[in-house]
Design an enzyme around this catalytic site. Structure first.
Site, short mmCIF file in Angstrom:
data_model
loop_
_atom_site.label_atom_id
_atom_site.label_comp_id
_atom_site.label_asym_id
_atom_site.label_seq_id
_atom_site.Cartn_x
_atom_site.Cartn_y
_atom_site.Cartn_z
N ASP A 1 0.84 -1.25 0.11
CA ASP A 1 0.06 0.11 0.06
C ASP A 1 0.70 1.22 0.04
OD1 ASP A 1 0.76 -0.66 2.82
OD2 ASP A 1 -1.19 -0.95 3.30
N ASP B 1 -8.22 -2.40 13.97
CA ASP B 1 -9.60 -2.70 13.56
C ASP B 1 -9.53 -4.04 12.40
OD1 ASP B 1 -8.19 -1.75 10.93
OD2 ASP B 1 -9.49 0.07 10.84
N HIS C 1 -7.50 -4.68 9.79
CA HIS C 1 -7.35 -4.39 8.59
C HIS C 1 -6.18 -5.09 8.10
CE1 HIS C 1 -4.95 -0.58 9.78
NE2 HIS C 1 -4.02 -1.17 9.27
N GLU D 1 -9.76 -1.42 5.17
CA GLU D 1 -10.53 -1.10 6.39
C GLU D 1 -11.77 -2.00 6.58
OE1 GLU D 1 -8.83 0.37 8.52
OE2 GLU D 1 -8.18 2.36 7.94
C1 F6R Z 1 1.12 -1.75 6.01
C2 F6R Z 1 0.15 -2.12 6.00
C3 F6R Z 1 -0.87 -2.14 7.32
C4 F6R Z 1 -0.08 -2.46 8.74
C5 F6R Z 1 -0.86 -2.60 9.88
C6 F6R Z 1 -0.19 -2.64 11.08
O1 F6R Z 1 1.96 -1.91 4.84
O2 F6R Z 1 -0.37 -2.78 5.20
O3 F6R Z 1 -1.78 -3.24 7.16
O4 F6R Z 1 0.41 -3.83 8.56
O5 F6R Z 1 -1.59 -1.16 9.90
O6 F6R Z 1 0.67 -1.57 11.35
P1 F6R Z 1 1.73 -1.70 12.41
O7 F6R Z 1 2.51 -2.80 12.24
O8 F6R Z 1 2.74 -0.47 12.25
O9 F6R Z 1 1.01 -1.95 13.64
#
Ligand code: F6R
Length: 260
Positions: free
Chosen positions: A67, A136, A138, A143
């Protein structure tokens, strides 16, 4: 789905690095799917250490990011492209152009998403996709409410995700609202999904992803539909799992030849 509960984040990094090393031994031109954020950092740190010792090479591999934020200027230190280059890909031997991410600055974002899907397909698809999970539920930036069949597209971040990511931007107000993300369907096309999580904030989303119902309200729960998923957790992130004793027994009794 295999759930591996480890004692430390260093062990988490080591187990996942073993899987990546073994993939690159079998297939030096493997296609890796890379996540950003804090969760995969122990994996990248371990891969950097193995690269420094000459044990692993990415010279023929390619990589696709999950992403990207929309509208951050090229080279912005918190764009996911900059983050992954700084923390991992520029520090190993990926060939120039071998690491790609969605173009969050394209004039035509819809066309950029379609081009990204085509690039992944032309590369032969992703062999191993690293994933973190959001508070959440994701994965990528899909989301709650995301279609479980979705492809790469524009998404709007929830307020919670912008709060969670404010630590990289000084304030929530500076966190972009929009992102381009591989869809849940895109992620499920990868041949092996490896989700890593550590810390208490991940206990609840991990339990929903691994043991809850499959629902668009928890996009990560779609992993239950995939034939080859490995979830690697520290003790705290595993603490809300109902079957944690079973996962531990299974891992302890696993024949070593099976790998991840
Ligand atoms: C990042 C991504 C997100 C993160 C998620 C958890 O490329 O795709 O899904 O993996 O937001 O973020 P962290 O690891 O910072 O808790």
């Amino acid at each position: 789905m295999e759930v591996v509960i480890v004692e430390s984040v260093a062990e988490l990094g080591s187990i996942v690095a073993d899987a990546i090393e073994s993939l690159l031994e079998r297939k030096p031109d493997a296609v890796l799917g890379l996540a950003t954020g804090s969760s995969p950092v122990p994996v990248y740190d371990e891969l950097l250490a193995r690269f420094a010792r000459g044990r692993i090479s990415f010279g023929r591999a390619r990589a696709f990011l999950l992403d990207e934020y929309v509208g951050l200027p090229h080279g912005h230190p918190e764009s996911y492209r900059s983050v992954i280059e700084r923390s991992f890909t520029r520090r190993v031997d990926f060939a120039p152009g071998a690491v790609m991410g969605p173009d969050g600055n394209a004039c035509d974002l819809t066309a950029a998403c379609a081009a990204y899907e085509s690039a992944i397909a032309s590369a032969g698809g992703v062999d191993l996709q690293l994933l973190g999970v959001g508070a959440d539920g994701h994965i990528g930036f899909n989301e709650p409410g995301s279609s479980l069949g979705s492809r790469t597209r524009l998404k709007t971040l929830t307020s919670q995700t912008r709060v969670d990511n404010a630590r990289f931007f000084e304030s929530k107000d500076n966190v972009p609202r929009h992102v381009l993300t591989q869809g849940v369907g895109t992620i499920l096309d990868a041949r092996h999904l490896v989700l890593v999580a550590s810390g208490s904030g991940k206990a609840e989303p991990v339990a929903k992803v691994v043991e809850g119902p499959v629902t668009a309200m928890v996009p990560g729960s779609a992993l239950q539909l995939h034939p080859h998923v490995t979830v690697v957790l520290d003790e705290v992130a595993a603490s809300a799992l109902a079957l944690s004793d079973y996962y531990r027994e299974t891992w302890a009794a696993k024949p070593p030849w099976q790998g991840l």
